[in-house]
Write a protein that holds these residues in place. Structure first.
Motif, PDB file in Angstrom:
ATOM      1  N   ILE A   1       8.204 -15.179  -3.411  1.00  0.00           N
ATOM      2  CA  ILE A   1       9.406 -14.657  -3.664  1.00  0.00           C
ATOM      3  C   ILE A   1      10.379 -15.229  -2.646  1.00  0.00           C
ATOM      4  O   ILE A   1      10.075 -14.898  -1.420  1.00  0.00           O
ATOM      5  N   ALA A   2      11.451 -15.945  -3.096  1.00  0.00           N
ATOM      6  CA  ALA A   2      12.457 -16.664  -2.070  1.00  0.00           C
ATOM      7  C   ALA A   2      13.528 -15.783  -1.850  1.00  0.00           C
ATOM      8  O   ALA A   2      14.138 -15.184  -3.053  1.00  0.00           O
ATOM      9  N   SER A   3      14.024 -15.249  -0.723  1.00  0.00           N
ATOM     10  CA  SER A   3      15.572 -14.873  -0.512  1.00  0.00           C
ATOM     11  C   SER A   3      16.077 -15.659   0.519  1.00  0.00           C
ATOM     12  O   SER A   3      15.719 -16.554   0.766  1.00  0.00           O
ATOM     13  N   GLU A   4      17.350 -15.218   0.754  1.00  0.00           N
ATOM     14  CA  GLU A   4      18.090 -16.022   1.703  1.00  0.00           C
ATOM     15  C   GLU A   4      17.536 -16.255   3.059  1.00  0.00           C
ATOM     16  O   GLU A   4      17.775 -17.570   3.350  1.00  0.00           O
ATOM     17  N   ASP A   5      16.661 -15.364   3.553  1.00  0.00           N
ATOM     18  CA  ASP A   5      16.481 -15.469   4.967  1.00  0.00           C
ATOM     19  C   ASP A   5      15.041 -15.858   5.012  1.00  0.00           C
ATOM     20  O   ASP A   5      14.481 -16.126   6.147  1.00  0.00           O
ATOM     21  N   GLU A   6      14.152 -15.552   4.099  1.00  0.00           N
ATOM     22  CA  GLU A   6      12.850 -15.855   4.158  1.00  0.00           C
ATOM     23  C   GLU A   6      11.998 -15.974   2.755  1.00  0.00           C
ATOM     24  O   GLU A   6      12.845 -15.610   1.724  1.00  0.00           O
ATOM     25  N   ILE A   7      11.040 -16.423   2.943  1.00  0.00           N
ATOM     26  CA  ILE A   7      10.134 -16.802   1.921  1.00  0.00           C
ATOM     27  C   ILE A   7       8.901 -15.901   1.994  1.00  0.00           C
ATOM     28  O   ILE A   7       8.070 -15.628   2.784  1.00  0.00           O
ATOM     29  N   GLU A   8       8.572 -14.931   0.906  1.00  0.00           N
ATOM     30  CA  GLU A   8       7.536 -13.943   0.782  1.00  0.00           C
ATOM     31  C   GLU A   8       6.405 -14.456   0.098  1.00  0.00           C
ATOM     32  O   GLU A   8       6.812 -14.954  -1.074  1.00  0.00           O
ATOM     33  N   TYR A   9       5.152 -14.447   0.536  1.00  0.00           N
ATOM     34  CA  TYR A   9       3.889 -14.985  -0.189  1.00  0.00           C
ATOM     35  C   TYR A   9       3.256 -13.602  -0.515  1.00  0.00           C
ATOM     36  O   TYR A   9       2.764 -12.705   0.435  1.00  0.00           O
ATOM     37  N   VAL A  10       2.574 -13.853  -1.810  1.00  0.00           N
ATOM     38  CA  VAL A  10       1.611 -12.541  -1.930  1.00  0.00           C
ATOM     39  C   VAL A  10       0.216 -13.187  -2.565  1.00  0.00           C
ATOM     40  O   VAL A  10       0.163 -13.852  -3.429  1.00  0.00           O
ATOM     41  N   VAL A  11      -0.760 -12.347  -2.123  1.00  0.00           N
ATOM     42  CA  VAL A  11      -2.098 -12.501  -2.786  1.00  0.00           C
ATOM     43  C   VAL A  11      -2.686 -11.262  -3.166  1.00  0.00           C
ATOM     44  O   VAL A  11      -2.556 -10.013  -2.537  1.00  0.00           O
ATOM     45  N   SER A  12      -2.612 -11.168  -4.461  1.00  0.00           N
ATOM     46  CA  SER A  12      -3.194  -9.867  -5.295  1.00  0.00           C
ATOM     47  C   SER A  12      -4.519  -9.933  -5.860  1.00  0.00           C
ATOM     48  O   SER A  12      -4.793 -10.877  -6.329  1.00  0.00           O
ATOM     49  N   ASP A  13      -5.318  -8.843  -5.767  1.00  0.00           N
ATOM     50  CA  ASP A  13      -6.620  -8.926  -6.313  1.00  0.00           C
ATOM     51  C   ASP A  13      -6.754  -7.609  -7.179  1.00  0.00           C
ATOM     52  O   ASP A  13      -6.307  -6.503  -6.851  1.00  0.00           O
ATOM     53  N   ASN A  14      -7.729  -7.505  -7.936  1.00  0.00           N
ATOM     54  CA  ASN A  14      -8.244  -6.283  -8.457  1.00  0.00           C
ATOM     55  C   ASN A  14      -9.522  -5.878  -8.007  1.00  0.00           C
ATOM     56  O   ASN A  14     -10.363  -5.217  -9.007  1.00  0.00           O
ATOM     57  N   GLY A  15      -9.934  -5.993  -6.750  1.00  0.00           N
ATOM     58  CA  GLY A  15     -11.207  -5.507  -6.332  1.00  0.00           C
ATOM     59  C   GLY A  15     -11.122  -4.193  -5.675  1.00  0.00           C
ATOM     60  O   GLY A  15     -10.671  -3.193  -6.419  1.00  0.00           O
ATOM     61  N   VAL A  16     -11.976  -3.783  -4.595  1.00  0.00           N
ATOM     62  CA  VAL A  16     -12.179  -2.412  -4.509  1.00  0.00           C
ATOM     63  C   VAL A  16     -10.993  -1.713  -4.045  1.00  0.00           C
ATOM     64  O   VAL A  16     -10.958  -0.749  -3.664  1.00  0.00           O
ATOM     65  N   GLY A  17      -9.940  -2.541  -3.169  1.00  0.00           N
ATOM     66  CA  GLY A  17      -8.808  -1.931  -2.742  1.00  0.00           C
ATOM     67  C   GLY A  17      -9.215  -1.355  -1.388  1.00  0.00           C
ATOM     68  O   GLY A  17     -10.252  -1.365  -0.702  1.00  0.00           O
ATOM     69  N   PHE A  18      -8.330  -0.264  -0.741  1.00  0.00           N
ATOM     70  CA  PHE A  18      -8.632   0.496   0.182  1.00  0.00           C
ATOM     71  C   PHE A  18      -7.643   1.724   0.179  1.00  0.00           C
ATOM     72  O   PHE A  18      -6.790   1.733  -0.422  1.00  0.00           O
ATOM     73  N   ASP A  19      -8.190   2.713   1.175  1.00  0.00           N
ATOM     74  CA  ASP A  19      -7.204   4.052   1.087  1.00  0.00           C
ATOM     75  C   ASP A  19      -5.842   3.667   2.120  1.00  0.00           C
ATOM     76  O   ASP A  19      -6.219   3.167   3.345  1.00  0.00           O
ATOM     77  N   MET A  20      -4.804   3.807   1.567  1.00  0.00           N
ATOM     78  CA  MET A  20      -3.630   3.611   2.481  1.00  0.00           C
ATOM     79  C   MET A  20      -3.171   4.424   3.630  1.00  0.00           C
ATOM     80  O   MET A  20      -2.625   3.823   4.505  1.00  0.00           O
ATOM     81  N   GLN A  21      -4.264   5.512   3.726  1.00  0.00           N
ATOM     82  CA  GLN A  21      -3.889   6.349   4.828  1.00  0.00           C
ATOM     83  C   GLN A  21      -4.409   5.397   6.041  1.00  0.00           C
ATOM     84  O   GLN A  21      -4.221   5.905   7.426  1.00  0.00           O
ATOM     85  N   TYR A  22      -5.148   4.531   6.068  1.00  0.00           N
ATOM     86  CA  TYR A  22      -5.873   3.615   7.061  1.00  0.00           C
ATOM     87  C   TYR A  22      -4.980   2.499   7.163  1.00  0.00           C
ATOM     88  O   TYR A  22      -5.546   1.238   7.687  1.00  0.00           O
ATOM     89  N   VAL A  23      -3.941   2.025   6.456  1.00  0.00           N
ATOM     90  CA  VAL A  23      -3.480   0.567   6.639  1.00  0.00           C
ATOM     91  C   VAL A  23      -2.886   0.370   8.013  1.00  0.00           C
ATOM     92  O   VAL A  23      -2.856  -0.763   8.134  1.00  0.00           O
ATOM     93  N   SER A  24      -2.811   1.320   8.845  1.00  0.00           N
ATOM     94  CA  SER A  24      -2.246   1.089  10.101  1.00  0.00           C
ATOM     95  C   SER A  24      -3.476   0.147  10.965  1.00  0.00           C
ATOM     96  O   SER A  24      -3.025  -0.393  11.960  1.00  0.00           O
ATOM     97  N   LYS A  25      -4.770   0.442  10.496  1.00  0.00           N
ATOM     98  CA  LYS A  25      -5.644  -0.075  11.148  1.00  0.00           C
ATOM     99  C   LYS A  25      -6.201  -1.740  10.767  1.00  0.00           C
ATOM    100  O   LYS A  25      -6.824  -2.326  11.188  1.00  0.00           O
ATOM    101  N   LEU A  26      -5.528  -1.934   9.612  1.00  0.00           N
ATOM    102  CA  LEU A  26      -5.967  -2.958   8.699  1.00  0.00           C
ATOM    103  C   LEU A  26      -5.858  -4.496   9.218  1.00  0.00           C
ATOM    104  O   LEU A  26      -6.682  -5.284   9.375  1.00  0.00           O
ATOM    105  N   PHE A  27      -4.768  -4.646  10.192  1.00  0.00           N
ATOM    106  CA  PHE A  27      -4.627  -6.069  11.001  1.00  0.00           C
ATOM    107  C   PHE A  27      -5.246  -5.909  12.529  1.00  0.00           C
ATOM    108  O   PHE A  27      -4.589  -6.834  13.374  1.00  0.00           O
TER     109      PHE A  27
END
Length: 575
Positions: free
Chosen positions: A493-519
């Motif tokens: 998705i291109a905007s004026e200041d940046e280009i956003e790239y997205v990778v989406s899957d239909n796998g097991v996912g994860f619990d969003m309450q732990y998203v802060s630990k993800l990276f």
């Protein structure tokens, strides 16, 4: 100096003037209320006329629609008929509602409603007749019954409107009279205000001393504001349209070692900048005069003695009514301490990366020994071991391999911290397709759908960004391993200041309450028994993207899939 004294006559005059003012104000309000009421009556009459025209228009459309359908059989006429038929009942009801206060007009509306219903009944009959055959419909229309009914409706509407036009004339005349009355009252009010102003002159004279005292207080406040401006803990200055300094505070002068008179009106701001900051200023100043704002622009000033002063600059533009630039209001922050802290952090990071690199290398030798001897034991003495011994040997071998992969990931993580960016404009579509091919070759036993849309190109380091795609797509493939029909989508998705790239899957996912630990390094949201991995891959993604001054984030639903996003600025990370 004139002096005035209160006496009985002055008091009586003030009281009389106030009484006149209040009386005229009351009369003005009364006239205004009558004017508003008359205007509302005129507006109501116009609404009634407009509503009757709507009813007549719909009746005409209904008759013309059925006749056109009868003659041509074209469904367009039938559509016109149906719209008119469906709307006319509501419009007649609306006409009834807005004439509820007029019994005479209500009787005419009732008659009009009866004619409309008869016309609607005839038109519906004609439409049904046409649906049975052309000849019967033509024969029915030849009776001119529809025309006669429509003429009756027109006549009823004309009689209705005649009465409304009469009411409109009466109400308009009343409205004009009200306007004239209001104007007279307004003139009287102006005369009264003139008298009051004469009285107010006395009050102004009495309060002159208080005003002078207020001005003195204001001057004191202005002096305090000027002192705050000149001696604030940050630098302030203003630039005209040429970039010449037209105002500067003491703080900035002291930082640079100049006197105010040496700068104001004499120096263009670039003359106070280090040479490497000149292009930045010229480019950003031209934009600033149009946009009117700049924030956190980093440059380096040069003092009178040649000392360098790193600064962060933010400004807003003052413009005239036509939007032309007049001058800037600029705040300057001394970045010396922050730059020192950043340098210390960079040094610490380099030391930490070097330590990680060294430790990872040092771990390789004993790990190879453990793995090698475990394999020798397995190959040479495997037949002499029982099931538990074989299991223990496999645990040693598997964990040695996992430790090796972890060391490789740590080395890659450390290497990324030391590597400088080599930006080129990369065709992301080709790059991701090549990564896809490599990964699918490693998973030939699985049927995986990977859909890659046309991706926007971006200014990136191709080797680093390839590692990002490898890690994200590998994760998507891994975490769809237990999905019946694995599907992965990649788009941008291109905007004026940046280009956003997205990778989406239909796998097991994860619990969003732990998203802060993800990276984070060594952070895992799934058990090692379920999905292999070292917990370093996403940390590498985050480090690469941030080296490009981009952002990385993710969202997911447990057991329904995950979506990873990262963005690359289109301005090569300039701020």
């Amino acid at each position: 100096m004139l002096k005035f004294y209160f006496n009985k006559r002055i008091i009586a005059g003030v009281v009389a003037a106030l009484l006149i003012l209040f009386s005229l104000a009351y009369l003005s309000l009364e006239n205004k209320s009558r004017l508003v009421a008359n205007s509302d009556s005129v507006a109501h009459t116009l609404d009634v006329l407009l509503q009757s025209e709507r009813v007549l228009s719909l009746a005409t459309n209904m008759e013309l629609g059925q006749r056109g359908f009868a003659i041509t059989g074209n469904d367009t006429f039938l559509l016109t008929f149906n719209r008119a038929k469906n709307a006319i009942t509501e419009e007649v009801k609306a006409l009834t509602d807005i004439t509820a206060d007029n019994s005479k007009q209500q009787a005419k509306v009732t008659q009009l409603n009866s004619l409309v219903l008869r016309l609607a009944t005839f038109c519906e009959t004609a439409v049904r007749t046409r649906e049975r055959g052309f000849d019967e419909a033509i024969k029915l229309n030849s009776t001119l019954q529809g025309k006669f009914l429509l003429d009756s409706v027109r006549q009823a509407v004309a009689q209705f409107q005649e009465e409304e036009h009469r009411l409109l004339a009466v109400r308009s005349a009343r409205n004009d009279h009200g306007i004239m009355s209001f104007n007279r009252t307004f003139i009287y009010l102006l005369v009264a205000i003139t008298l009051i102003l004469l009285v107010t002159f006395y009050a102004i004279n009495v309060n002159l001393k208080a005003r002078i005292e207020s001005e003195m207080q204001l001057n004191l406040a202005l002096n305090e504001i000027e002192d705050l401006y000149n001696n604030a803990p940050c630098g302030y200055h203003s630039l005209d349209h040429r970039g010449v300094v037209v105002n500067v505070n003491n703080t900035l002068c002291n930082w640079l070692g100049y006197k105010r008179e040496e700068i104001v009106g004499r120096v263009r701001f670039p003359e106070l900048l280090a040479e490497e900051s000149h292009p930045v200023f010229e480019e950003e100043f031209a934009k600033f005069k149009d946009t009117g704002m700049v924030r956190d622009l980093e440059m380096t000033l040069v003092g009178k003695n040649g000392a360098l002063l790193p600064i962060s600059l933010s400004a807003i533009a003052i413009k005239d009514e036509q939007g032309r630039y007049i001058k800037s209001r600029t705040i300057t922050i001394d970045n010396t301490d922050r730059k020192k802290a950043e340098m210390e952090i960079k040094n610490l990071n380099r030391e930490l990366e070097a330590f990680t690199y060294s430790v990872s290398h040092d771990l390789r030798a004993p790990l190879r020994s453990v793995d090698g001897y475990a394999r020798i034991l397995q190959e040479d003495y495997g037949t002499k071991l029982d099931a538990e011994g074989e299991r223990v040997i496999n645990v040693i071998v598997n964990n040695a391999r996992r430790m090796g992969k972890l060391i490789d990931d740590l080395l890659e993580f450390a290497r990324l911290g030391r590597k400088e960016l080599q930006r080129t404009n990369v065709d992301m579509t080709s790059l991701v397709n090549s990564v896809k091919k490599e990964l699918l070759d490693d998973h030939r036993g699985r049927s995986i759908e990977i859909r890659i849309s046309q991706l926007d190109s971006a200014p990136v380091d191709i080797d680093m960004i390839k590692q990002v795609w490898v890690n994200l797509l590998s994760n998507a493939i891994k975490y769809t391993g237990k999905t019946e029909n694995p599907r992965i989508e990649v788009f941008s998705i291109a905007s004026e200041d940046e280009i956003e790239y997205v990778v989406s899957d239909n796998g097991v996912g994860f619990d969003m309450q732990y998203v802060s630990k993800l990276f984070g390094v060594f952070q895992r949201l799934h058990r090692i028994q379920d999905f292999s991995g070292t917990g370093v891959g996403l940390a590498i993604v985050k480090r690469v993207v941030e080296k490009h001054h981009g952002r990385v984030w993710a969202n997911a639903v447990l057991n329904e899939g995950a979506t990873f996003h990262f963005s690359i600025p289109t301005n090569n990370g300039k701020h």
